[in-house]
Design a protein around this motif. Structure first.
Motif, PDB file in Angstrom:
ATOM      1  N   UNK A 188      -0.349 -13.100   6.683  1.00 38.71           N
ATOM      2  CA  UNK A 188      -1.040 -13.060   7.977  1.00 38.71           C
ATOM      3  C   UNK A 188      -0.502 -11.962   8.893  1.00 38.71           C
ATOM      4  N   UNK A 189       0.304 -11.060   8.345  1.00 36.35           N
ATOM      5  CA  UNK A 189       0.879  -9.995   9.179  1.00 36.35           C
ATOM      6  C   UNK A 189       0.659  -8.612   8.581  1.00 36.35           C
ATOM      7  N   UNK A 190      -0.376  -8.471   7.776  1.00 33.24           N
ATOM      8  CA  UNK A 190      -0.584  -7.226   7.041  1.00 33.24           C
ATOM      9  C   UNK A 190      -1.522  -6.235   7.723  1.00 33.24           C
ATOM     10  N   UNK A 191      -2.280  -6.688   8.722  1.00 32.90           N
ATOM     11  CA  UNK A 191      -3.288  -5.800   9.307  1.00 32.90           C
ATOM     12  C   UNK A 191      -2.717  -4.503   9.884  1.00 32.90           C
ATOM     13  N   UNK A 192      -1.521  -4.501  10.491  1.00 33.11           N
ATOM     14  CA  UNK A 192      -1.016  -3.234  11.022  1.00 33.11           C
ATOM     15  C   UNK A 192      -0.775  -2.174   9.955  1.00 33.11           C
ATOM     16  N   UNK A 193      -0.741  -2.582   8.683  1.00 31.26           N
ATOM     17  CA  UNK A 193      -0.476  -1.622   7.616  1.00 31.26           C
ATOM     18  C   UNK A 193      -1.704  -0.815   7.232  1.00 31.26           C
ATOM     19  N   UNK A 194      -2.893  -1.294   7.616  1.00 34.15           N
ATOM     20  CA  UNK A 194      -4.091  -0.553   7.217  1.00 34.15           C
ATOM     21  C   UNK A 194      -5.113  -0.349   8.335  1.00 34.15           C
ATOM     22  N   UNK A 195      -5.050  -1.143   9.391  1.00 34.00           N
ATOM     23  CA  UNK A 195      -6.060  -1.037  10.448  1.00 34.00           C
ATOM     24  C   UNK A 195      -6.063   0.325  11.154  1.00 34.00           C
ATOM     25  N   UNK A 196      -4.902   0.901  11.507  1.00 33.28           N
ATOM     26  CA  UNK A 196      -4.952   2.215  12.179  1.00 33.28           C
ATOM     27  C   UNK A 196      -5.742   3.256  11.395  1.00 33.28           C
ATOM     28  N   UNK A 197      -5.551   3.282  10.069  1.00 37.30           N
ATOM     29  CA  UNK A 197      -6.297   4.234   9.253  1.00 37.30           C
ATOM     30  C   UNK A 197      -7.766   3.840   9.144  1.00 37.30           C
ATOM     31  N   UNK A 198      -8.017   2.543   9.027  1.00 34.98           N
ATOM     32  CA  UNK A 198      -9.391   2.054   8.945  1.00 34.98           C
ATOM     33  C   UNK A 198     -10.186   2.453  10.183  1.00 34.98           C
ATOM     34  N   UNK A 199      -9.549   2.360  11.343  1.00 28.14           N
ATOM     35  CA  UNK A 199     -10.241   2.669  12.593  1.00 28.14           C
ATOM     36  C   UNK A 199     -10.677   4.130  12.680  1.00 28.14           C
ATOM     37  N   UNK A 200     -10.008   4.989  11.920  1.00 27.53           N
ATOM     38  CA  UNK A 200     -10.360   6.414  11.934  1.00 27.53           C
ATOM     39  C   UNK A 200     -11.402   6.760  10.869  1.00 27.53           C
ATOM     40  N   UNK A 201     -11.699   5.802  10.028  1.00 22.34           N
ATOM     41  CA  UNK A 201     -12.642   6.057   8.944  1.00 22.34           C
ATOM     42  C   UNK A 201     -14.010   6.414   9.521  1.00 22.34           C
ATOM     43  N   UNK A 202     -14.562   7.511   9.047  1.00 21.61           N
ATOM     44  CA  UNK A 202     -15.820   7.998   9.594  1.00 21.61           C
ATOM     45  C   UNK A 202     -16.962   7.011   9.380  1.00 21.61           C
ATOM     46  N   UNK A 203     -16.881   6.248   8.312  1.00 19.78           N
ATOM     47  CA  UNK A 203     -17.932   5.258   8.059  1.00 19.78           C
ATOM     48  C   UNK A 203     -17.956   4.191   9.157  1.00 19.78           C
ATOM     49  N   UNK A 204     -16.781   3.838   9.661  1.00 16.80           N
ATOM     50  CA  UNK A 204     -16.720   2.845  10.729  1.00 16.80           C
ATOM     51  C   UNK A 204     -17.140   3.455  12.064  1.00 16.80           C
ATOM     52  N   UNK A 205     -16.590   4.618  12.412  1.00 23.44           N
ATOM     53  CA  UNK A 205     -16.922   5.225  13.702  1.00 23.44           C
ATOM     54  C   UNK A 205     -18.411   5.564  13.778  1.00 23.44           C
ATOM     55  N   UNK A 206     -18.992   5.940  12.645  1.00 18.83           N
ATOM     56  CA  UNK A 206     -20.427   6.220  12.617  1.00 18.83           C
ATOM     57  C   UNK A 206     -21.225   4.949  12.864  1.00 18.83           C
ATOM     58  N   UNK A 207     -20.788   3.834  12.269  1.00 18.00           N
ATOM     59  CA  UNK A 207     -21.487   2.564  12.455  1.00 18.00           C
ATOM     60  C   UNK A 207     -21.360   2.065  13.891  1.00 18.00           C
ATOM     61  N   UNK A 208     -20.181   2.248  14.503  1.00 20.30           N
ATOM     62  CA  UNK A 208     -19.993   1.838  15.892  1.00 20.30           C
ATOM     63  C   UNK A 208     -20.893   2.657  16.814  1.00 20.30           C
ATOM     64  N   UNK A 209     -20.978   3.961  16.568  1.00 17.14           N
ATOM     65  CA  UNK A 209     -21.826   4.827  17.386  1.00 17.14           C
ATOM     66  C   UNK A 209     -23.301   4.428  17.246  1.00 17.14           C
ATOM     67  N   UNK A 210     -23.709   4.100  16.038  1.00 16.28           N
ATOM     68  CA  UNK A 210     -25.093   3.665  15.821  1.00 16.28           C
ATOM     69  C   UNK A 210     -25.354   2.347  16.540  1.00 16.28           C
TER      70      UNK A 210
END
Length: 309
Positions: A188-210
């Motif tokens: 239950x403490x693993x999210x900091x290991x991947x979320x920062x990179x996930x947040x920069x993923x263009x697929x996510x930022x594109x979906x948020x903008x849409x």
């Protein structure tokens, strides 16, 4: 994204991936091997919401028994409902849920009322001081009798008393409590290991903008779901519960509709699964142990409660 948005997405992904246990595997129910109710060793999957609730019910029953065995009265409180858990996430994409519950304000009000009227707190506060201290140590453990300790994947150490009825209940459900404490804190403490990179993923930022463009077309100018969360309480401040709920629904329904239209929810969940697979290999043993112990607890919870999820 801002620092606030990072904190929001970390918390939301943590809720979605660990508290809800939304990613089911085979869907098979664990089968007991013998009277202990232990799941088969090879079984590994996440729990459904209903299964997680059943374990929590069993845990509270065991705590009640433990407290009563020490001479205290203890009242059972129901676990968080399935409906409330289904609304916990990084974005609403269930239109029916949004239309029914808005942003879950009704659950928050119910929770606050339950907290203020908690019979266990009233009972404990009414005890003479020596008994009140003994009640607390009996329930939550006595640090003087030993502490469990484990390092978190992202750094730092967490500790917890080794004794107490909550730990006794945990050991009856999950087995060795120190192993359970370690793997649970890891899982239950693993999210900091991947979320920062996930947040920069263009697929996510594109979906948020849409999603933001979709919301604007529907008459709501928000940059992200977190932007709504940041302003939600100010929008309903001073309103009656009925009007606050209606206001939530008026905003939550288009959020959910846009999340479906732009696939924001589906994209974020898929990316989380991808990043967890890619980034968390070194913790695979602990994650497997975590899943298996939860399945063991499920089989035992079915026996304790006399019901199935």
């Amino acid at each position: 994204m801002t620092k606030r948005e990072v904190r929001f997405w970390v918390a939301a992904l943590l809720i979605a991936s660990t508290l809800v246990g939304c990613a089911a595997g085979s869907g098979d129910e664990p089968r007991a091997d013998g009277p202990s109710g232990a799941a088969r060793p090879e079984e590994t999957r996440d729990l459904t919401i209903g299964e997680a609730i059943l374990i929590e019910r069993a845990e509270r029953i065991l705590v009640k028994r433990c407290m009563e065995a020490s001479g205290f009265t203890y009242w059972l409180r129901p676990p968080v409902s399935a409906a409330e858990r289904e609304g916990r996430g990084f974005v609403l994409d269930d239109i029916t849920w949004a239309r029914t519950y808005g942003y879950g304000g009704v659950f928050e009000r119910q929770g606050e009322k339950a907290r203020l009227n908690d019979p266990n707190a009233t009972y404990a506060n009414g005890l003479p001081e020596p008994d009140r201290i003994r009640y607390s140590k009996t329930l939550d453990g006595d640090p003087a009798q030993g502490m469990m300790s484990t390092r978190l994947p992202s750094g730092g150490t967490v500790q917890k008393p080794r004794t107490g009825c909550w730990n006794t209940a945990g050991e009856q459900l999950y087995g060795d409590i120190e192993t359970w404490f370690r793997v649970k804190k890891t899982a239950t403490s693993l999210t900091p290991l991947y979320v920062p990179e996930l947040l920069k993923d263009r697929r996510l930022t594109t979906a948020v903008a849409a999603w933001a463009r979709c919301m604007k077309k529907k008459g709501h100018t928000y940059a992200s779901p977190d932007d709504i969360r940041a302003k939600r309480y100010s929008l309903t401040a001073g309103m009656s519960p009925q009007r606050a709920h209606a206001t939530e629904v008026e905003l939550a329904v288009p959020e959910a509709a846009c999340a479906v239209e732009t696939s924001l929810g589906r994209t974020a969940r898929a990316l989380e699964s991808e990043y967890r697979t890619k980034k968390l290999q070194r913790y695979s043993d602990d994650l497997t142990t975590y899943q298996r112990k939860r399945l063991t607890a499920l089989a035992r919870a079915e026996i304790i409660t006399g019901s199935k999820a």
